[in-house]
Design an enzyme around this catalytic site. Structure first.
Site, PDB file in Angstrom:
ATOM      1  N   LEU A  66      -9.094 -12.755  11.014  1.00  0.00           N
ATOM      2  CA  LEU A  66      -8.428 -11.505  11.419  1.00  0.00           C
ATOM      3  C   LEU A  66      -8.893 -11.015  12.790  1.00  0.00           C
ATOM      4  CD1 LEU A  66      -8.094  -9.011   8.409  1.00  0.00           C
ATOM      5  CD2 LEU A  66      -6.305  -9.975   9.825  1.00  0.00           C
ATOM      6  N   GLY A  67     -10.075 -11.479  13.214  1.00  0.00           N
ATOM      7  CA  GLY A  67     -10.594 -11.059  14.521  1.00  0.00           C
ATOM      8  C   GLY A  67     -11.128  -9.627  14.485  1.00  0.00           C
ATOM      9  N   TYR A  68     -11.657  -9.200  15.627  1.00  0.00           N
ATOM     10  CA  TYR A  68     -12.247  -7.846  15.733  1.00  0.00           C
ATOM     11  C   TYR A  68     -13.127  -7.555  14.515  1.00  0.00           C
ATOM     12  CZ  TYR A  68      -8.685  -7.377  19.317  1.00  0.00           C
ATOM     13  OH  TYR A  68      -7.892  -7.557  20.414  1.00  0.00           O
ATOM     14  N   THR A  72      -3.595  -5.771  13.937  1.00  0.00           N
ATOM     15  CA  THR A  72      -3.099  -6.907  13.154  1.00  0.00           C
ATOM     16  C   THR A  72      -1.685  -6.609  12.661  1.00  0.00           C
ATOM     17  OG1 THR A  72      -5.341  -7.399  12.420  1.00  0.00           O
ATOM     18  CG2 THR A  72      -3.574  -8.335  11.111  1.00  0.00           C
ATOM     19  N   CYS A  89      12.326   2.098  17.034  1.00  0.00           N
ATOM     20  CA  CYS A  89      12.181   2.418  18.460  1.00  0.00           C
ATOM     21  C   CYS A  89      11.164   1.444  19.055  1.00  0.00           C
ATOM     22  CB  CYS A  89      11.725   3.869  18.624  1.00  0.00           C
ATOM     23  SG  CYS A  89      11.799   4.432  20.337  1.00  0.00           S
ATOM     24  N   ASP A  93      -0.487   7.028  17.486  1.00  0.00           N
ATOM     25  CA  ASP A  93      -0.913   5.720  17.993  1.00  0.00           C
ATOM     26  C   ASP A  93       0.147   5.245  18.988  1.00  0.00           C
ATOM     27  OD1 ASP A  93       1.234   4.967  16.461  1.00  0.00           O
ATOM     28  OD2 ASP A  93       0.239   3.274  15.507  1.00  0.00           O
ATOM     29  N   TYR A 137      -6.629   8.505  14.192  1.00  0.00           N
ATOM     30  CA  TYR A 137      -5.394   7.981  13.591  1.00  0.00           C
ATOM     31  C   TYR A 137      -5.596   7.663  12.101  1.00  0.00           C
ATOM     32  CZ  TYR A 137      -1.520   4.839  12.579  1.00  0.00           C
ATOM     33  OH  TYR A 137      -0.416   4.261  12.007  1.00  0.00           O
ATOM     34  N   GLU A 155      -5.216   0.466   6.318  1.00  0.00           N
ATOM     35  CA  GLU A 155      -5.182   0.994   7.689  1.00  0.00           C
ATOM     36  C   GLU A 155      -6.140   0.232   8.607  1.00  0.00           C
ATOM     37  OE1 GLU A 155      -3.190   3.034   9.134  1.00  0.00           O
ATOM     38  OE2 GLU A 155      -2.086   3.579   7.330  1.00  0.00           O
ATOM     39  N   TRP A 210       0.819  -1.214   0.000  1.00  0.00           N
ATOM     40  CA  TRP A 210       0.000   0.000   0.000  1.00  0.00           C
ATOM     41  C   TRP A 210       0.860   1.276   0.000  1.00  0.00           C
ATOM     42  CZ3 TRP A 210      -0.417  -4.127   3.280  1.00  0.00           C
ATOM     43  CH2 TRP A 210       0.308  -4.049   4.459  1.00  0.00           C
ATOM     44  N   ARG A 211       2.180   1.102   0.036  1.00  0.00           N
ATOM     45  CA  ARG A 211       3.042   2.293   0.006  1.00  0.00           C
ATOM     46  C   ARG A 211       3.207   2.836  -1.418  1.00  0.00           C
ATOM     47  NH1 ARG A 211       6.871   1.158   4.696  1.00  0.00           N
ATOM     48  NH2 ARG A 211       5.549   1.914   6.386  1.00  0.00           N
ATOM     49  N   CYS A 249      20.770   4.528  16.434  1.00  0.00           N
ATOM     50  CA  CYS A 249      19.614   5.399  16.178  1.00  0.00           C
ATOM     51  C   CYS A 249      20.058   6.794  15.750  1.00  0.00           C
ATOM     52  CB  CYS A 249      18.757   5.487  17.433  1.00  0.00           C
ATOM     53  SG  CYS A 249      17.325   6.534  17.203  1.00  0.00           S
TER      54      CYS A 249
END
Ligand code: SF4
Length: 356
Positions: free
Chosen positions: A81-83, A44, A193, A139, A121, A38, A25-26, A203
């Site tokens: 996938l749940g939810y 997930t 991070c 997020d 978000y 998203e 999706w990028r 970093c």
């Protein structure tokens, strides 16, 4: 509010352009695809969500196709996938776009926010990536990066914390390339991070990161204690007729697994044996018209299914019937139904449903 480091976004974006993963999706800016990715990626992991992303864009290449699908088809595709409220909301929002917005995907943060299932978000991500609107995503990953980098100890799940981090993230965003900034922020939190063992030595921020400089990595971010987990005890009655038919009911009302199918269920206060189960009032009401030949416990050890605030202790009881009851279905019919993953796993493994 800490002093804003004007270099932050530049350093972050430079890191991102060198280190980003090549995710499907990028390479797109179609808001429908970004929205889909998203929603799938909420709760997930990328590795698990990516095949679902491809399945969805192949079955429903645009909002219209998704809106016109029936709910069971959408839920079936989502299975595993749940939810499931995410899938139901996607479907409802697609219908809303077709009926109320003449099929045109909304183009601003505030309009995108009106889509069912879309929060701050996701609306920020879509508005910035697809429409260049400078709205910062915040997020868990962003909370972690900002609380560590700026050394902020306000609890990230408190009302003041939510406000403070949103404001800070908003001040940091590069308005000339908000989509890239937001994706860089998400990627940095997800890949560098990390909650445990962040790679501070390598970093790009280690010279100015408060948590690293002051040795506060273990303390940040601060989170208020979670609500208590509820323990529930599910007894599913797997009925079997001599014709190898069984029964799945559609789950109604609010709560988990809405509109999915499950075996007749008796929920008890704790784990029960056969003697206690057959005396249970819900069991008696459910089975009063059944001619039962036998009942036996299939799994002595409960299958534990963990949801965010609930742990489900599940046992399956095999109920052999002398005669069929209404609405029994064949094995191939039940395999077409959208079921919770817990039920799906049982159906896939239970020999009478698979040995022909
Ligand atoms: S130095 Fe460590 S804690 Fe600070 S931003 Fe980098 S990875 Fe995160």
């Amino acid at each position: 509010m800490p002093k804003i480091n004007s270099q932050f976004s530049k350093t972050l974006i430079t890191w991102y352009l060198h280190s980003k993963r090549n995710l499907p999706w990028r390479s797109v800016s179609n808001p429908y695809f970004i929205w889909l990715s998203e929603i799938i990626l909420q709760q997930t992991r990328v590795a698990q969500g990516t095949p679902y992303y491809f399945k969805f864009i192949s079955a429903f290449p645009n909002v219209k196709d998704l809106a016109e699908a029936d709910e069971e088809t959408v839920l079936k595709l989502w299975q595993g996938l749940g939810y499931y409220s995410r899938a139901r909301n996607l479907h409802a929002a697609a219908k809303y776009i077709m009926t109320d917005l003449n099929g045109v995907f909304p183009t601003t943060f505030s309009e995108i926010l009106k889509l069912k299932g879309v929060g701050d978000y996701t609306a920020s991500a879509i508005a910035s990536i697809c429409f260049n609107e400078p709205t910062a995503v915040v997020d868990g990953n962003v909370y972690r990066v900002l609380s560590r980098y700026y050394g902020i100890a306000t609890p990230i799940n408190s009302t003041p914390g939510i406000k403070e981090f949103k404001l800070l993230a908003q001040k940091l965003i590069d308005a000339s390339q908000p989509g890239t900034h937001n994706q860089a922020m998400m990627e940095f939190g997800a890949m560098h991070c990390l909650p445990k063992n962040p790679d501070c030595i390598n970093c790009v921020f280690n010279a100015t990161c408060v948590a690293y400089q002051k040795d506060k990595l273990g303390e940040l971010p601060v989170k208020l204690k979670k609500t208590k987990v509820k323990h529930r005890y599910f007894n599913f009655l797997v009925v079997l007729s001599s014709e190898r038919k069984t029964l799945l009911n559609q789950r109604k009302g609010k709560g988990i697994w809405q509109n999915l199918y499950e075996f007749p269920l008796v929920e008890t206060k704790g784990q029960v044996g056969e003697a206690e189960l057959v005396l249970n009032e819900d069991f008696k009401n459910l089975t009063n018209k059944w001619e039962m030949e036998s009942i036996s416990l299939y799994n002595e050890e409960a299958v534990v299914h963990k949801l965010s605030h609930q742990h489900l202790y599940t046992r399956f009881w095999i109920v052999i019937l002398n005669s069929e009851i209404e609405q029994m279905q064949t094995i191939s019919e039940i395999k077409e139904k959208a079921v919770p993953v817990l039920i799906g796993n049982f159906i896939d493994k239970f020999p009478p449903f698979n040995d022909f």
